[in-house]
Structures are given as C-alpha cells and as structure tokens.
Design an enzyme around this catalytic site. Sequence first.
Site, short mmCIF file in Angstrom:
data_model
loop_
_atom_site.label_atom_id
_atom_site.label_comp_id
_atom_site.label_asym_id
_atom_site.label_seq_id
_atom_site.Cartn_x
_atom_site.Cartn_y
_atom_site.Cartn_z
N SER A 161 88.69 29.59 69.53
CA SER A 161 87.25 29.81 69.53
C SER A 161 86.87 30.75 70.66
O SER A 161 87.55 30.79 71.70
CB SER A 161 86.55 28.47 69.73
OG SER A 161 85.18 28.67 70.05
N TYR A 174 85.88 21.35 74.80
CA TYR A 174 86.22 22.16 73.61
C TYR A 174 86.90 23.47 74.03
O TYR A 174 87.90 23.89 73.45
CB TYR A 174 84.91 22.40 72.86
CG TYR A 174 85.01 23.15 71.57
CD1 TYR A 174 85.46 22.53 70.41
CD2 TYR A 174 84.60 24.48 71.49
CE1 TYR A 174 85.51 23.23 69.22
CE2 TYR A 174 84.65 25.17 70.30
CZ TYR A 174 85.10 24.54 69.16
OH TYR A 174 85.15 25.23 67.99
N LYS A 178 90.59 24.71 73.06
CA LYS A 178 90.74 25.93 72.25
C LYS A 178 91.58 26.98 72.97
O LYS A 178 92.33 27.73 72.32
CB LYS A 178 89.37 26.49 71.88
CG LYS A 178 88.61 25.62 70.86
CD LYS A 178 89.44 25.34 69.63
CE LYS A 178 88.62 24.98 68.40
NZ LYS A 178 89.49 24.59 67.26
N1 LIG Z 1 81.93 27.08 62.83
C1 LIG Z 1 82.19 27.90 63.84
O1 LIG Z 1 81.42 28.83 64.15
C2 LIG Z 1 83.46 27.72 64.63
C3 LIG Z 1 83.65 28.54 65.75
C4 LIG Z 1 84.82 28.45 66.46
C5 LIG Z 1 85.79 27.54 66.04
N2 LIG Z 1 85.57 26.74 64.97
C6 LIG Z 1 86.62 25.79 64.61
O2 LIG Z 1 86.89 25.87 63.23
C7 LIG Z 1 87.39 24.60 62.78
C8 LIG Z 1 86.58 24.14 61.59
O3 LIG Z 1 85.26 23.91 62.00
P1 LIG Z 1 83.99 23.88 61.03
O4 LIG Z 1 82.96 24.71 61.68
O5 LIG Z 1 84.41 24.13 59.63
O6 LIG Z 1 83.53 22.35 61.25
P2 LIG Z 1 83.39 21.09 60.26
O7 LIG Z 1 82.89 19.97 61.10
O8 LIG Z 1 82.62 21.49 59.05
O9 LIG Z 1 84.89 20.82 59.82
C9 LIG Z 1 85.82 20.17 60.64
C10 LIG Z 1 86.55 19.15 59.79
O10 LIG Z 1 87.59 18.53 60.58
C11 LIG Z 1 87.65 17.16 60.20
N3 LIG Z 1 88.27 16.37 61.26
C12 LIG Z 1 87.75 16.10 62.48
N4 LIG Z 1 88.59 15.33 63.18
C13 LIG Z 1 89.67 15.11 62.38
C14 LIG Z 1 90.88 14.37 62.57
N5 LIG Z 1 91.11 13.71 63.71
N6 LIG Z 1 91.79 14.36 61.56
C15 LIG Z 1 91.53 15.03 60.41
N7 LIG Z 1 90.40 15.73 60.17
C16 LIG Z 1 89.48 15.77 61.16
C17 LIG Z 1 86.20 16.77 59.99
O11 LIG Z 1 86.08 15.59 59.23
C18 LIG Z 1 85.63 18.02 59.32
O12 LIG Z 1 85.68 17.91 57.90
C19 LIG Z 1 87.31 23.67 63.99
O13 LIG Z 1 88.56 23.62 64.63
C20 LIG Z 1 86.30 24.35 64.87
O14 LIG Z 1 86.44 23.99 66.22
C21 LIG Z 1 84.41 26.80 64.25
#
Ligand SMILES: NC(=O)c1ccc[n+]([C@@H]2O[C@H](COP(=O)([O-])OP(=O)(O)OC[C@H]3O[C@@H](n4cnc5c(N)ncnc54)[C@H](O)[C@@H]3O)[C@@H](O)[C@H]2O)c1
Length: 311
Positions: A161, A174, A178
């Site tokens: 991230s 976080y 990351k």
């Molecule tokens: N959305 C953004 O702008 C953004 C930016 C940087 C990084 N990310 C990263 O992208 C990834 C996906 O994020 P997203 O935005 O789709 O969020 P989201 O919350 O929609 O999806 C994350 C998923 O991970 C699952 N999860 C959480 N803990 C878990 C565990 N212990 N075991 C199994 N599953 C688990 C949740 O149930 C959820 O469905 C994450 O790693 C997040 O940190 C997202």
Amino acid sequence: MSIQSGGIGPDGIRFDGRVAIVTGAGNGLGRGYALELAARGAKVVVNDLGGGRDGRGASDAAETVVAEIRGRGGEAVADGANVTDPAQVAAMVERAHGLWGCIDVLINNAGILRDKSFAKMELEDFRSVVDVHLLGAANVTHAVWPIMRAQNYGRVLMTTSTSGVYGNFGQSNYGAAKAGLVGLMNVLHLEGIRNGIHVNAVAPTAATRMTSDILDETALARLNPDFVTPAALFLVSEQAPSRTVMLAGAGTYARLAIVESDGVFLPEGERTPEAVAARFAEIASLDRQHEIDAGLTHVDRILKRAADAAG
Ligand SMILES: NC(=O)c1ccc[n+]([C@@H]2O[C@H](COP(=O)([O-])OP(=O)(O)OC[C@H]3O[C@@H](n4cnc5c(N)ncnc54)[C@H](O)[C@@H]3O)[C@@H](O)[C@H]2O)c1
C-alpha cells in the site's frame, strides 16, 4: 508434477489449467481478481472468513463469489480459512492441491483496518493488523512454497500500500505491515527465482469498504476496483516480472522503486557527525541514484568505493 498449459495465446493472458488461491476474495479487490482469473480459465480458491472491515465477525462472502463464478461457467471453491491460523491455511492448501493437483498462483490480498493515531492505538490493534497482513501472507506463502518449488513454477503476489511505502496518518500498524510485505517480496524473489517462482507486489488504490469513508464521491467513482485487476493479473501471469511493485488505481499503472543516493565517501578521520551534517544535502541528493537488486549488492558498492579510495 505436471505444469499444464496456460499463458498468452491469441486470446491474451490466460490461466487455463492453472490453480489460484486468492485470500480475502469475498469482497472488494480480491473478489475482482477471483472473477477475472476464473474468467480466464483458472480454477480458483476463493478464500475469505467474511469478517467486517476491522476483521471482526463472519459471513458467507466467499460462497457468494464462488456462486458468481460458477454462474458464469467458471470453476471455484470457497474456503473460510483465517489466514492468521497456520493450521487452517495448511488445510486450505492441502484441499486445493488434493482437488486440482497443483497450485500455480497465490494472491495474498486479505486485509483489515484498525486506524488510529499511534498515540491512541492499543497495541492489540497494532498486532492484529500485522498478524492479518504480514503474518497472514507469510502463512499462506509458506504453505504453498514447497508445492511451487516442486513444480518449478509459481506466481505470488503481495498486496502492499502507499501507506506502507509512503506513510498515511493514523495507519502505523497498517503501514508497518504493508512495508513488511515489500521486504518479504524482496527476499522471496531471491529465494524463489531459481525454482521459477516470481514474487511481486501490487499497491492498489480502489473504492472498497476500506476506503469508502476516506475519499469523496468523485474520487470513489474514478477508483473502480476493476481498474486494479489488470495489474494483479499481469503480475501473476506466465510473463510476469519478479520483484516488481506496481501501483495501480484510477487508470494509472506505475512501478515503485526503492533507490539509494550515490552518497558521499568520507575519508577516515573525517567521519564525524559534524561532517555528515555539513554534507547532508549531498548525501540526501538523488541526482545520482542506484536501484539495488539485493542487500549484498549494496555492500559490494560501498566496499568497492572504500577499496578505490584506499588505492
Ligand atoms: N482499497 C484500497 O484502496 C487499498 C489500498 C491499498 C491496499 N489495499 C489492500 O488491498 C487488499 C484488499 O482490500 P479491499 O480494499 O478489497 O478491502 P475489503 O475489506 O473489501 O477486502 C478484504 C477482504 O479480506 C478478508 N479478510 C480479512 N481478514 C481475513 C483473514 N484473517 N482471513 C481471510 N480473509 C480475511 C475480508 O473478509 C475481506 O473480504 C487489502 O490487503 C488492503 O489492505 C487496498
């Protein structure tokens, strides 16, 4: 272990015969990756425990995505393993391997948020976030690693991230996790490459439940998670590079690099804090910079400079 066909044909990047595990695929970005991998021929393990944004609770999010994939004629199974639990992760990997005979692709995507300024953060919230993102990715990667080594093929994608590589206020837990994933990628690249295992990372920006309350509506509309999927799929394809961090969001795809400045060489006798202070602008300048491929390459560089200076 046979590696089946898959790859680039006239139809573009394909995953026919490939088996992929996507963690946290019940929602957001992971859901999009799982749907597109399946649409391009992969058999997909849709992993998700279905918790809330903070990781608490449970739901059947993974089953819903599997139903969607099957509805479109794809092949997938749901798995509710908690990525922080090595025994549950091992069972998930064994199940997928038993079912389909190989594991070619792993996307470590599961994540939670527990934002607070460091001053107000409970260490429990620091630990939980590191546990899911960093140790969770290590757990699943560790479980598939022997399989990928035996196959002499594997593609592993970490999810980092901008918070980890640049920092965002209120995300010490976080950001630390990351940034740790970039470190994990760097080392696993070195250890995996001789066995055909390529390890990369994606730094997404997308409108999901993670970002719904921190970005305005116009920004969220431009940040469809589907725009990140092409970066992720390229980075786990046969033609993927290795040790690449790709930033992806709102239609921009960019490569993140860690560089070091050329620096200054201070002769013995001049190595004082005052000398470092006096030369700091030069030390910090990136006018001449180096992108280094391993820790030892940096050591070689500084030792060569010292040897050259010694004559
Ligand atoms: N959305 C953004 O702008 C953004 C930016 C940087 C990084 N990310 C990263 O992208 C990834 C996906 O994020 P997203 O935005 O789709 O969020 P989201 O919350 O929609 O999806 C994350 C998923 O991970 C699952 N999860 C959480 N803990 C878990 C565990 N212990 N075991 C199994 N599953 C688990 C949740 O149930 C959820 O469905 C994450 O790693 C997040 O940190 C997202």
